[in-house]
Design a protein around this motif. Structure first.
Motif, PDB file in Angstrom:
ATOM      1  N   THR A  47       0.834  -1.202   0.000  1.00 57.16           N
ATOM      2  CA  THR A  47       0.000   0.000   0.000  1.00 57.16           C
ATOM      3  C   THR A  47       0.868   1.251   0.000  1.00 57.16           C
ATOM      4  O   THR A  47       0.609   2.208  -0.742  1.00 57.16           O
ATOM      5  CB  THR A  47      -0.931  -0.009   1.229  1.00 57.16           C
ATOM      6  N   ILE A  48       1.923   1.243   0.818  1.00 54.26           N
ATOM      7  CA  ILE A  48       2.844   2.384   0.863  1.00 54.26           C
ATOM      8  C   ILE A  48       3.500   2.590  -0.501  1.00 54.26           C
ATOM      9  O   ILE A  48       3.642   3.726  -0.976  1.00 54.26           O
ATOM     10  CB  ILE A  48       3.907   2.168   1.960  1.00 54.26           C
ATOM     11  N   LEU A  49       3.884   1.498  -1.152  1.00 52.90           N
ATOM     12  CA  LEU A  49       4.528   1.606  -2.466  1.00 52.90           C
ATOM     13  C   LEU A  49       3.587   2.237  -3.492  1.00 52.90           C
ATOM     14  O   LEU A  49       4.010   3.073  -4.304  1.00 52.90           O
ATOM     15  CB  LEU A  49       4.978   0.223  -2.940  1.00 52.90           C
ATOM     16  N   ASN A  50       2.323   1.858  -3.463  1.00 51.34           N
ATOM     17  CA  ASN A  50       1.360   2.453  -4.397  1.00 51.34           C
ATOM     18  C   ASN A  50       1.103   3.923  -4.072  1.00 51.34           C
ATOM     19  O   ASN A  50       0.906   4.740  -4.979  1.00 51.34           O
ATOM     20  CB  ASN A  50       0.053   1.658  -4.382  1.00 51.34           C
ATOM     21  N   ASN A  70      14.070   0.796  11.463  1.00 51.59           N
ATOM     22  CA  ASN A  70      14.821   0.887  10.210  1.00 51.59           C
ATOM     23  C   ASN A  70      14.455  -0.231   9.243  1.00 51.59           C
ATOM     24  O   ASN A  70      14.555  -0.073   8.029  1.00 51.59           O
ATOM     25  CB  ASN A  70      16.331   0.851  10.488  1.00 51.59           C
ATOM     26  N   GLU A  71      14.037  -1.363   9.788  1.00 52.65           N
ATOM     27  CA  GLU A  71      13.696  -2.509   8.948  1.00 52.65           C
ATOM     28  C   GLU A  71      12.512  -2.190   8.043  1.00 52.65           C
ATOM     29  O   GLU A  71      12.436  -2.662   6.909  1.00 52.65           O
ATOM     30  CB  GLU A  71      13.373  -3.718   9.832  1.00 52.65           C
ATOM     31  N   LYS A  77      12.627   0.032   0.567  1.00 53.20           N
ATOM     32  CA  LYS A  77      13.759   0.232  -0.348  1.00 53.20           C
ATOM     33  C   LYS A  77      14.059  -1.041  -1.134  1.00 53.20           C
ATOM     34  O   LYS A  77      14.264  -0.999  -2.356  1.00 53.20           O
ATOM     35  CB  LYS A  77      14.986   0.668   0.449  1.00 53.20           C
ATOM     36  N   ASP A  78      14.077  -2.181  -0.452  1.00 56.15           N
ATOM     37  CA  ASP A  78      14.372  -3.453  -1.118  1.00 56.15           C
ATOM     38  C   ASP A  78      13.335  -3.775  -2.190  1.00 56.15           C
ATOM     39  O   ASP A  78      13.671  -4.262  -3.278  1.00 56.15           O
ATOM     40  CB  ASP A  78      14.434  -4.586  -0.095  1.00 56.15           C
ATOM     41  N   LYS A  79      12.075  -3.508  -1.894  1.00 56.74           N
ATOM     42  CA  LYS A  79      11.020  -3.816  -2.868  1.00 56.74           C
ATOM     43  C   LYS A  79      11.097  -2.887  -4.076  1.00 56.74           C
ATOM     44  O   LYS A  79      10.833  -3.309  -5.207  1.00 56.74           O
ATOM     45  CB  LYS A  79       9.650  -3.740  -2.203  1.00 56.74           C
ATOM     46  N   LEU A  80      11.453  -1.640  -3.850  1.00 58.43           N
ATOM     47  CA  LEU A  80      11.628  -0.723  -4.977  1.00 58.43           C
ATOM     48  C   LEU A  80      12.825  -1.141  -5.829  1.00 58.43           C
ATOM     49  O   LEU A  80      12.773  -1.088  -7.064  1.00 58.43           O
ATOM     50  CB  LEU A  80      11.796   0.708  -4.472  1.00 58.43           C
ATOM     51  N   GLY A  86      14.773   1.523  -7.720  1.00 61.63           N
ATOM     52  CA  GLY A  86      15.662   1.942  -6.646  1.00 61.63           C
ATOM     53  C   GLY A  86      16.283   3.308  -6.863  1.00 61.63           C
ATOM     54  O   GLY A  86      16.654   3.989  -5.900  1.00 61.63           O
ATOM     55  N   PHE A  87      16.379   3.734  -8.125  1.00 63.61           N
ATOM     56  CA  PHE A  87      16.980   5.040  -8.419  1.00 63.61           C
ATOM     57  C   PHE A  87      16.135   6.193  -7.878  1.00 63.61           C
ATOM     58  O   PHE A  87      16.603   7.331  -7.797  1.00 63.61           O
ATOM     59  CB  PHE A  87      17.163   5.205  -9.934  1.00 63.61           C
ATOM     60  N   LEU A  88      14.889   5.908  -7.508  1.00 69.56           N
ATOM     61  CA  LEU A  88      14.020   6.956  -6.969  1.00 69.56           C
ATOM     62  C   LEU A  88      14.321   7.263  -5.505  1.00 69.56           C
ATOM     63  O   LEU A  88      13.805   8.230  -4.952  1.00 69.56           O
ATOM     64  CB  LEU A  88      12.550   6.530  -7.096  1.00 69.56           C
ATOM     65  N   ILE A  89      15.159   6.426  -4.876  1.00 73.38           N
ATOM     66  CA  ILE A  89      15.366   6.528  -3.434  1.00 73.38           C
ATOM     67  C   ILE A  89      16.692   7.207  -3.124  1.00 73.38           C
ATOM     68  O   ILE A  89      17.717   6.915  -3.738  1.00 73.38           O
ATOM     69  CB  ILE A  89      15.372   5.123  -2.796  1.00 73.38           C
TER      70      ILE A  89
END
Length: 200
Positions: A47-50, A70-71, A77-80, A86-89
């Motif tokens: 949900t957060i990713l969307n 932190n987890e 981050k891992d899912k992106l 991942g370049f968005l982070i």
């Protein structure tokens, strides 16, 4: 954010979701404050990713993700990274992480992102797909409800059949007992004749 910043028909869902997660994303993007809670495995990260996808692409905003744990941030981050986003982070927690990020800025070739269709055409396709997805999710939700109802009916049927068998057995037993009563009395009479007294 203002309630009008994210019209529902423009919301995108690049990550997996179900009906309740869809509702959570829509509420989060159309209200100033949104609280999303649930036990592990209920899809909070999805949900957060969307939500992030809509804030960064549809609304063009920068987003800061913070957590007591932190987890939780690492999980996002891992899912992106897994989906090649991942370049968005920018991991800007500790000082060494900030230095590492700015010394190794990601280089992305966005030329391949060009599409033959215009932006309005793509937006219309997204709207159509959202409508189709909404119907499919509603059908899937209804199917799950019907499965639960069917399971409840089958359980009730088993209980009724067990009760019916017990009741039928008891009724039959009583009928046989009543039918056999005269025979039993006759047998008692034959085996234990009444004592007769004769006057002398």
């Amino acid at each position: 954010m203002n309630k009008t910043e994210a019209p529902l028909e423009e919301i995108i869902f690049p990550f997996r979701f179900n009906l309740s997660q869809k509702a959570a994303v829509e509420k989060a993007l159309t209200h100033s404050i949104s609280i999303i809670e649930g036990p592990p495995g209920t899809g909070k990260t999805q949900t957060i990713l969307n939500i992030l996808a809509n804030l960064t692409t549809v609304m063009g905003k920068s987003v800061g993700i913070v957590s007591f744990n932190n987890e939780a941030v690492k999980n996002i981050k891992d899912k992106l990274n897994k989906q090649k986003f991942g370049f968005l982070i920018a991991d800007l927690g500790r000082a060494e992480k900030r230095q590492d990020f700015f010394h190794n800025l990601p280089t992305i070739d966005v030329a391949a992102w060009n599409h033959k269709d215009s932006l309005p055409e793509l937006q219309n396709r997204v709207k159509e797909m959202n409508q189709i997805l909404a119907r499919l999710l509603a059908d899937d939700n209804r199917r799950a409800q019907l499965r639960q109802e069917l399971a409840a009916y089958r359980l009730e049927q088993r209980h009724f059949e067990q009760y019916s068998r017990r009741s039928s057995y008891n009724i039959l037993k009583k009928c046989l007992s009543i039918h056999a009563l005269p025979v039993r009395l006759l047998n008692i009479w034959r085996t234990r004749p009444l004592k007769r007294s004769f006057s002398q």
